[in-house]
Design a protein around this motif. Sequence first.
Motif, PDB file in Angstrom:
ATOM      1  N   ALA A  13       0.823  -1.215   0.000  1.00 56.38           N
ATOM      2  CA  ALA A  13       0.000   0.000   0.000  1.00 56.38           C
ATOM      3  C   ALA A  13       0.852   1.258   0.000  1.00 56.38           C
ATOM      4  O   ALA A  13       1.870   1.334   0.690  1.00 56.38           O
ATOM      5  N   ILE A  14       0.419   2.242  -0.752  1.00 57.21           N
ATOM      6  CA  ILE A  14       1.003   3.578  -0.735  1.00 57.21           C
ATOM      7  C   ILE A  14       0.031   4.502  -0.021  1.00 57.21           C
ATOM      8  O   ILE A  14      -1.184   4.463  -0.287  1.00 57.21           O
ATOM      9  N   VAL A  15       0.549   5.345   0.866  1.00 57.58           N
ATOM     10  CA  VAL A  15      -0.266   6.369   1.520  1.00 57.58           C
ATOM     11  C   VAL A  15       0.385   7.711   1.247  1.00 57.58           C
ATOM     12  O   VAL A  15       1.487   7.991   1.732  1.00 57.58           O
ATOM     13  N   THR A  16      -0.271   8.553   0.465  1.00 54.63           N
ATOM     14  CA  THR A  16       0.271   9.892   0.244  1.00 54.63           C
ATOM     15  C   THR A  16      -0.091  10.773   1.438  1.00 54.63           C
ATOM     16  O   THR A  16      -1.170  10.633   2.023  1.00 54.63           O
ATOM     17  N   GLY A  17       0.834  11.647   1.816  1.00 52.42           N
ATOM     18  CA  GLY A  17       0.615  12.432   3.027  1.00 52.42           C
ATOM     19  C   GLY A  17       0.537  11.543   4.252  1.00 52.42           C
ATOM     20  O   GLY A  17      -0.179  11.849   5.209  1.00 52.42           O
ATOM     21  N   HIS A  36       2.417  -3.957   3.815  1.00 48.94           N
ATOM     22  CA  HIS A  36       3.701  -3.266   3.655  1.00 48.94           C
ATOM     23  C   HIS A  36       3.384  -1.849   3.189  1.00 48.94           C
ATOM     24  O   HIS A  36       2.751  -1.663   2.147  1.00 48.94           O
ATOM     25  N   ILE A  37       3.822  -0.849   3.950  1.00 42.35           N
ATOM     26  CA  ILE A  37       3.429   0.534   3.706  1.00 42.35           C
ATOM     27  C   ILE A  37       4.562   1.332   3.076  1.00 42.35           C
ATOM     28  O   ILE A  37       5.703   1.304   3.548  1.00 42.35           O
ATOM     29  N   ILE A  38       4.222   2.039   2.014  1.00 39.07           N
ATOM     30  CA  ILE A  38       5.114   3.037   1.420  1.00 39.07           C
ATOM     31  C   ILE A  38       4.519   4.402   1.714  1.00 39.07           C
ATOM     32  O   ILE A  38       3.423   4.729   1.248  1.00 39.07           O
ATOM     33  N   ILE A  39       5.220   5.166   2.534  1.00 33.45           N
ATOM     34  CA  ILE A  39       4.756   6.507   2.874  1.00 33.45           C
ATOM     35  C   ILE A  39       5.333   7.494   1.874  1.00 33.45           C
ATOM     36  O   ILE A  39       6.548   7.617   1.727  1.00 33.45           O
ATOM     37  N   ALA A  40       4.459   8.188   1.177  1.00 33.79           N
ATOM     38  CA  ALA A  40       4.850   9.164   0.162  1.00 33.79           C
ATOM     39  C   ALA A  40       4.486  10.553   0.669  1.00 33.79           C
ATOM     40  O   ALA A  40       3.305  10.896   0.762  1.00 33.79           O
ATOM     41  N   ASP A  41       5.488  11.341   1.012  1.00 35.14           N
ATOM     42  CA  ASP A  41       5.232  12.614   1.687  1.00 35.14           C
ATOM     43  C   ASP A  41       6.375  13.576   1.398  1.00 35.14           C
ATOM     44  O   ASP A  41       7.454  13.166   0.948  1.00 35.14           O
ATOM     45  N   VAL A  42       6.156  14.859   1.674  1.00 38.07           N
ATOM     46  CA  VAL A  42       7.208  15.870   1.523  1.00 38.07           C
ATOM     47  C   VAL A  42       7.979  16.071   2.820  1.00 38.07           C
ATOM     48  O   VAL A  42       8.987  16.777   2.835  1.00 38.07           O
ATOM     49  N   LEU A  43       7.527  15.471   3.899  1.00 43.25           N
ATOM     50  CA  LEU A  43       8.187  15.608   5.203  1.00 43.25           C
ATOM     51  C   LEU A  43       9.255  14.524   5.337  1.00 43.25           C
ATOM     52  O   LEU A  43       9.005  13.438   5.858  1.00 43.25           O
ATOM     53  N   ASP A  44      10.446  14.808   4.856  1.00 44.60           N
ATOM     54  CA  ASP A  44      11.469  13.784   4.708  1.00 44.60           C
ATOM     55  C   ASP A  44      11.886  13.145   6.030  1.00 44.60           C
ATOM     56  O   ASP A  44      11.833  11.919   6.188  1.00 44.60           O
ATOM     57  N   VAL A  57       8.526   1.845   4.292  1.00 42.27           N
ATOM     58  CA  VAL A  57       9.578   2.628   3.658  1.00 42.27           C
ATOM     59  C   VAL A  57       9.028   4.001   3.310  1.00 42.27           C
ATOM     60  O   VAL A  57       7.811   4.202   3.206  1.00 42.27           O
ATOM     61  N   PHE A  58       9.935   4.933   3.131  1.00 43.74           N
ATOM     62  CA  PHE A  58       9.553   6.307   2.825  1.00 43.74           C
ATOM     63  C   PHE A  58      10.112   6.724   1.478  1.00 43.74           C
ATOM     64  O   PHE A  58      11.222   6.334   1.111  1.00 43.74           O
ATOM     65  N   GLU A  70       4.477   8.885  -9.694  1.00 41.36           N
ATOM     66  CA  GLU A  70       4.871   7.741 -10.506  1.00 41.36           C
ATOM     67  C   GLU A  70       6.053   7.004  -9.866  1.00 41.36           C
ATOM     68  O   GLU A  70       6.103   5.765  -9.865  1.00 41.36           O
ATOM     69  N   SER A  71       6.993   7.758  -9.317  1.00 41.83           N
ATOM     70  CA  SER A  71       8.152   7.146  -8.656  1.00 41.83           C
ATOM     71  C   SER A  71       7.737   6.316  -7.436  1.00 41.83           C
ATOM     72  O   SER A  71       8.315   5.259  -7.163  1.00 41.83           O
ATOM     73  N   ALA A  72       6.739   6.798  -6.700  1.00 38.99           N
ATOM     74  CA  ALA A  72       6.245   6.045  -5.547  1.00 38.99           C
ATOM     75  C   ALA A  72       5.637   4.715  -5.993  1.00 38.99           C
ATOM     76  O   ALA A  72       5.849   3.668  -5.360  1.00 38.99           O
ATOM     77  N   VAL A  73       4.883   4.747  -7.074  1.00 41.09           N
ATOM     78  CA  VAL A  73       4.293   3.515  -7.607  1.00 41.09           C
ATOM     79  C   VAL A  73       5.388   2.571  -8.101  1.00 41.09           C
ATOM     80  O   VAL A  73       5.349   1.358  -7.857  1.00 41.09           O
ATOM     81  N   GLN A  74       6.378   3.124  -8.774  1.00 39.85           N
ATOM     82  CA  GLN A  74       7.476   2.298  -9.267  1.00 39.85           C
ATOM     83  C   GLN A  74       8.258   1.664  -8.117  1.00 39.85           C
ATOM     84  O   GLN A  74       8.743   0.538  -8.232  1.00 39.85           O
ATOM     85  N   LEU A  75       8.383   2.386  -7.001  1.00 40.38           N
ATOM     86  CA  LEU A  75       9.048   1.828  -5.831  1.00 40.38           C
ATOM     87  C   LEU A  75       8.318   0.585  -5.338  1.00 40.38           C
ATOM     88  O   LEU A  75       8.942  -0.426  -4.993  1.00 40.38           O
ATOM     89  N   ALA A  76       6.994   0.659  -5.318  1.00 42.65           N
ATOM     90  CA  ALA A  76       6.209  -0.504  -4.908  1.00 42.65           C
ATOM     91  C   ALA A  76       6.452  -1.684  -5.845  1.00 42.65           C
ATOM     92  O   ALA A  76       6.653  -2.823  -5.401  1.00 42.65           O
ATOM     93  N   LEU A  77       6.463  -1.421  -7.139  1.00 37.11           N
ATOM     94  CA  LEU A  77       6.629  -2.493  -8.117  1.00 37.11           C
ATOM     95  C   LEU A  77       8.030  -3.093  -8.072  1.00 37.11           C
ATOM     96  O   LEU A  77       8.201  -4.318  -8.163  1.00 37.11           O
ATOM     97  N   LEU A  78       9.037  -2.243  -7.915  1.00 37.08           N
ATOM     98  CA  LEU A  78      10.415  -2.724  -7.908  1.00 37.08           C
ATOM     99  C   LEU A  78      10.753  -3.471  -6.615  1.00 37.08           C
ATOM    100  O   LEU A  78      11.500  -4.454  -6.629  1.00 37.08           O
ATOM    101  N   SER A  79      10.202  -2.998  -5.496  1.00 40.21           N
ATOM    102  CA  SER A  79      10.557  -3.607  -4.206  1.00 40.21           C
ATOM    103  C   SER A  79       9.676  -4.784  -3.841  1.00 40.21           C
ATOM    104  O   SER A  79      10.129  -5.735  -3.184  1.00 40.21           O
TER     105      SER A  79
END
Length: 272
Positions: A13-17, A36-44, A57-58, A70-79
């Motif tokens: 899963a990706i969660v933006t913000g 498995h969570i991918i956090i997609a945010d501007v707060l590094d 992962v962040f 798109e990069s966040a989605v690709q991270l999910a696919l690659l990992s």
Amino acid sequence: MNNLHCMLIGKVAIVTGGARGIGGDISKLMAENGAHIIIADVLDEVGAEFAKSIGGVFIHCDVSKESDVESAVQLALLSKGKLDIIICNAGIIDNGRSITNLEMKNVASLINVNLNGVIHGIKHAARAMISLNNKGSIVCCTSSAAIMGGLASHAYTLTKGAILGLSRSTACELGVHGIRVNCVSPHGIPSEMLVTAYRDHLGKPNMTIEQVSDMISKEGSLLQGRCGTFEDIAHAVLFLVSEEAGFITGHNLVIDGGYTCASGQLRFVYEK
């Protein structure tokens, strides 16, 4: 881990913000339920530390930039080789102006983040899900302002109403691929954004989150003495992405303590 907490075992899963606030609680609860969570945010820094704490992962992601999403989605696919869920949660608010004095730069800013960010999320998540014949679930975070006037600024209301329409439209297209698209519409959740809005609207810059929560619990729902919480939204999202909601799509789940179902001026006074 018991059955109650196994709803999302093996899901990606990706969660933006997703670094804090409502998005943070959504991320945490889904992780506790096996995703498995991918956090997609501007707060590094905040995002990276939080992601580590929940075993996710962040990735830095400004949702107004399509390439970032798109990069966040690709991270999910690659990992992980797939993407099952995306929660389009990232958003901003403004302090509001009369329609006669509306600044179009401000409107454009909210559209870029609140609306375009959701478009980017649905677009690239759907591409990934379709290419893998993976089905999937998309949840967009809109607002009670999408269904009831006078609750927020014109620009914010515009973006949240558009998200509601977009989710229904994409649910029609993506359903043939087994992809469900739903919305949640919170109301009266004392987030940092809402507290800021109360301060601006009431002209009380020192207003605390406790004071805002107290106002909401008295006037912001039919359940007096109770305001909404981040956890309320997280549990609603968990339901929508789970198989328990497998026949639900194109739906807007309003989480408002009943506020939007009754007029504040015309609520009947019942005799005891």
